[in-house]
Design an enzyme around this catalytic site. Structure first.
Site, PDB file in Angstrom:
ATOM      1  CG  ASP A   1      -1.771   1.145   1.265  1.00 41.91           C
ATOM      2  OD1 ASP A   1      -2.429   1.511   0.347  1.00 41.91           O
ATOM      3  OD2 ASP A   1      -1.823   1.722   2.488  1.00 41.91           O
TER       4      ASP A   1
ATOM      5  CG  ASP B   1      -1.908   2.061   6.472  1.00 39.17           C
ATOM      6  OD1 ASP B   1      -2.697   3.052   7.035  1.00 39.17           O
ATOM      7  OD2 ASP B   1      -2.112   1.869   5.247  1.00 39.17           O
TER       8      ASP B   1
ATOM      9  CE  LYS C   1      -5.245  -1.483  -1.436  1.00 36.97           C
ATOM     10  NZ  LYS C   1      -4.221  -0.721  -0.865  1.00 36.97           N
TER      11      LYS C   1
ATOM     12  CG  ASP D   1      -1.788   7.396   0.674  1.00 39.98           C
ATOM     13  OD1 ASP D   1      -1.523   8.462   0.585  1.00 39.98           O
ATOM     14  OD2 ASP D   1      -2.501   6.728  -0.352  1.00 39.98           O
TER      15      ASP D   1
ATOM     16  CB  SER E   1      -7.576   3.286  -1.975  1.00 34.52           C
ATOM     17  OG  SER E   1      -7.544   1.930  -1.637  1.00 34.52           O
TER      18      SER E   1
END
Length: 209
Positions: free
Chosen positions: A11, A158, A133, A13, A102
């Site tokens: 991922d 995260d 997601k 962020d 995302s």
């Protein structure tokens, strides 16, 4: 950073970069723009697309349009976006890695630039899938672009939505404790406070193969 040769899907962020300040500022601006409650920012569903977040926070509005507005705002205002310690070394050291985020491509590129990180060869964004997601599709697409089976991949995440997506895809998850507590991220194979701990965690997973 010496890493075992495992396919890594990460991922962006909250995993490679800290963008919380930018995200919160954008949603606070959006709430004021649309006359929404100011405490809306306390309910942000991190790890989802801006359109999905808008649909959850303001279902009476056009989610696609509002999501695009939010993405544009965040791409233009990257103040406070910074790389986590070890992120640059990870991107430089991993032989097989894709970022699965995302955020749309324009936003991901803007944040990578703001954080001083290079764009990896593989950047998987919402333009590449139809369901975000926590659906497994984003990570399954990530495995496809790396040319590996989903079960071979290790995912760095995260957020609960991302962990759920990776596990649904049949992948092993290493959870980064940067934005959520451990109890909010069940099912991960390891829990790290820093990317500096990643080599040891990956070595443990490689030893299981």
């Amino acid at each position: 950073m010496e890493l075992p040769d495992l396919p890594i899907l990460t991922d962006l962020d909250g995993t490679l970069i800290d963008s919380t300040r930018s995200v919160v500022a954008a949603f606070r601006w959006w709430a004021e723009l649309r006359g929404l409650p100011a405490d809306l920012v306390d309910r942000l569903p991190f790890g989802r697309t801006s359109a999905d977040a808008a649909a959850m926070l303001a279902p009476h509005l056009d989610a696609a349009r509002e999501g695009a507005t939010l993405d544009d705002r965040q791409a233009q205002n990257t103040e406070g976006v910074a790389a986590f310690d070890g992120a640059g070394e990870l991107l430089a050291s991993a032989r097989r890695l894709a970022i699965v985020t995302s955020g749309p491509e324009r936003l991901a590129v803007a944040r990578l630039r703001a954080a001083g990180l290079p764009r990896p060869p593989f950047l998987v964004t919402p333009e590449c899938w139809t369901r975000g997601k926590p659906d497994p599709e984003p990570y399954l697409v990530g495995a496809q672009v790396l040319g590996v089976a989903p079960r071979e991949c290790v995912v760095l995440e995260d957020a609960p939505a991302g962990v759920d997506a990776a596990r649904a895809a049949g992948m092993r998850v290493i959870a980064m404790l940067t934005t959520h507590r451990r109890e909010a991220l069940p099912g991960a194979r390891a829990y790290l406070k820093s990317l500096r701990q990643l080599p040891e965690a990956l070595q443990s997973l490689a030893a299981e193969e």
